[in-house]
Design an enzyme around this catalytic site. Structure first.
Site, PDB file in Angstrom:
ATOM      1  CG  LEU A   1      -1.867  -1.201   1.335  1.00 56.06           C
ATOM      2  CD1 LEU A   1      -2.753  -1.068   2.570  1.00 56.06           C
ATOM      3  CD2 LEU A   1      -2.723  -1.375   0.087  1.00 56.06           C
ATOM      4  CG  HIS A   2       1.039   3.317  -3.397  1.00 58.68           C
ATOM      5  ND1 HIS A   2      -0.075   4.040  -3.796  1.00 58.68           N
ATOM      6  CD2 HIS A   2       1.142   2.289  -4.271  1.00 58.68           C
ATOM      7  CE1 HIS A   2      -0.580   3.494  -4.879  1.00 58.68           C
ATOM      8  NE2 HIS A   2       0.120   2.411  -5.179  1.00 58.68           N
TER       9      HIS A   2
ATOM     10  CG  HIS B   1      -3.135   1.204  -2.356  1.00 60.62           C
ATOM     11  ND1 HIS B   1      -1.787   0.987  -2.518  1.00 60.62           N
ATOM     12  CD2 HIS B   1      -3.751   0.488  -3.319  1.00 60.62           C
ATOM     13  CE1 HIS B   1      -1.588   0.167  -3.541  1.00 60.62           C
ATOM     14  NE2 HIS B   1      -2.760  -0.149  -4.043  1.00 60.62           N
TER      15      HIS B   1
ATOM     16  CE  LYS C   1      -0.409   3.743 -11.917  1.00 57.94           C
ATOM     17  NZ  LYS C   1      -0.652   2.328 -11.809  1.00 57.94           N
ATOM     18  CG  ASP C   2      -4.587   0.620 -12.369  1.00 61.32           C
ATOM     19  OD1 ASP C   2      -3.619   0.525 -13.131  1.00 61.32           O
ATOM     20  OD2 ASP C   2      -4.481   0.516 -11.136  1.00 61.32           O
TER      21      ASP C   2
ATOM     22  CD  GLN D   1      -8.096  -2.514 -11.934  1.00 61.75           C
ATOM     23  OE1 GLN D   1      -7.371  -3.463 -12.146  1.00 61.75           O
ATOM     24  NE2 GLN D   1      -8.004  -1.796 -10.827  1.00 61.75           N
TER      25      GLN D   1
ATOM     26  CB  SER E   1       2.446   2.440  -9.542  1.00 60.86           C
ATOM     27  OG  SER E   1       2.548   1.062  -9.857  1.00 60.86           O
ATOM     28  CB  SER E   2       2.553  -1.666  -5.767  1.00 58.39           C
ATOM     29  OG  SER E   2       1.381  -1.279  -5.097  1.00 58.39           O
TER      30      SER E   2
HETATM   31  O1  PAF Z   1      -5.953  -2.494  -8.998  1.00 62.85           O
HETATM   32  C1  PAF Z   1      -5.664  -3.509  -8.331  1.00 62.85           C
HETATM   33  O2  PAF Z   1      -4.921  -3.445  -7.366  1.00 62.85           O
HETATM   34  C2  PAF Z   1      -6.230  -4.857  -8.743  1.00 62.85           C
HETATM   35  O3  PAF Z   1      -6.320  -4.963 -10.121  1.00 62.85           O
HETATM   36  C3  PAF Z   1      -7.579  -5.181  -8.079  1.00 62.85           C
HETATM   37  C4  PAF Z   1      -8.663  -4.201  -8.503  1.00 62.85           C
HETATM   38  C5  PAF Z   1      -7.417  -5.146  -6.560  1.00 62.85           C
HETATM   39  C6  PAF Z   1      -8.035  -6.591  -8.479  1.00 62.85           C
HETATM   40  O4  PAF Z   1      -7.099  -7.542  -8.134  1.00 62.85           O
END
Ligand code: PAF
Length: 290
Positions: free
Chosen positions: A37-38, A41, A153-154, A157, A189-190
């Site tokens: 986590l950063h 998050h 950021k994603d 997604q 980002s991790s």
């Molecule tokens: O963005 C992420 O960290 C992952 O893709 C998620 C949404 C937790 C699903 O594994």
């Protein structure tokens, strides 16, 4: 000594907590993560606390969203420090299931989308969004939150998640959490932890180059395809190893845009060393409205 946060590792223990909260009339929020986590998050936890009384953070490095050449084995796993960080936020529960809890022997179901999950990241990483859609569907079903949040950021997604939640009538509100950047503009980002010192300095140019692209398009005299090409060139000149794509797209469909009159979104992926860096930015309609 900092207080500790409760951790559960099974779906039944998770459901037990949620049932007690529901009985007491609380609104439940879910923040799905893969850990390490950063600040990005932690800002999601902060944002969802405006909408939920009780917050679950899940930490699960989901194998089905990694390709065979991806970094699954080396992806950072830092449960202890993640939980210490979460204990200082408004999160109430951490769900850290083992792989066998999420994908027990005999698990054969997956959630697949066409269209939006096949372009951009979907084309670069075949099967990736099936893995994301499957695990996020499971997390939503397991915790049945009122609201769930995913970082902007994603960007793709988030669009994929909004699409299947709508298609499957999953009763949850999906929030997009604002992108959080480091001092030089690099999105948290991790995977930034994989960058060496030199690469980390180069990475700071990503944000600057995308900003320049947005400015050029917003001035109204740079067509999208030309702007994409010059940003790609600028990234390579700044020292990026390669550029997977720089695409100016429709903010919801993520299809390429030619007409910028309503603005759009630039989404981009560039590589440094072995790391794929993702970024995106909103493009406002051109000043002239042309
Ligand atoms: O963005 C992420 O960290 C992952 O893709 C998620 C949404 C937790 C699903 O594994």
């Amino acid at each position: 000594m900092a207080s500790q946060i409760p951790i559960v590792r099974t779906v039944s223990a998770l459901r037990h907590h949620v049932a007690l909260w529901r009985r007491d009339g609380y609104k439940v929020g879910l923040v799905p993560t893969m850990g390490a986590l950063h600040k990005g998050h932690l800002s999601l936890v902060d944002e969802i606390s405006q909408k939920a009384d009780k917050i679950i953070v899940s930490i699960f490095v989901n194998p089905t969203q990694f390709g065979k050449n991806d970094d699954l084995d080396v992806y950072p796993r830092r449960e202890k420090s993640d939980c210490e960080k979460l204990a200082k936020t408004s999160a109430n529960l951490v769900f850290v299931p083992p792989v066998a809890e999420m994908y027990p022997k005999g698990h054969v179901t997956s959630v697949t989308l066409s269209g939006i999950s096949e372009i951009l990241e979907g084309a670069e990483r075949p099967g990736h969004f099936d893995g994301v859609a499957t695990i996020v569907s499971k997390l939503l079903m397991q915790s049945q939150p009122d609201v769930a949040i995913f970082g902007e950021k994603d960007y793709q997604q988030l669009a994929v998640i909004r699409q299947f939640v709508r298609d499957l009538d999953i009763p949850v509100e999906i929030l997009g959490g604002g992108l959080v950047r480091e001092a030089d503009g690099l999105a948290y980002s991790s995977r930034n932890a994989y960058l060496n010192e030199k690469e980390r300095i180069i990475a700071g140019n990503f944000n600057r180059i995308l900003k320049a692209l947005c400015t050029a398009v917003e001035k109204g005299n740079c067509p999208p395809r030309a702007a994409e090409a010059s940003a790609t060139q600028a990234l390579l000149e700044a020292g990026f190893l390669s550029v997977d794509y720089v695409s100016i797209v429709h903010p919801q469909t993520l299809l390429p845009l030619s007409d910028m009159k309503d603005g759009g979104q630039v989404v981009a992926v560039a590589r440094l060393g072995g790391v794929r860096l993702l970024d995106n930015m909103k493009i406002n309609p051109p000043e002239s409205g042309s």
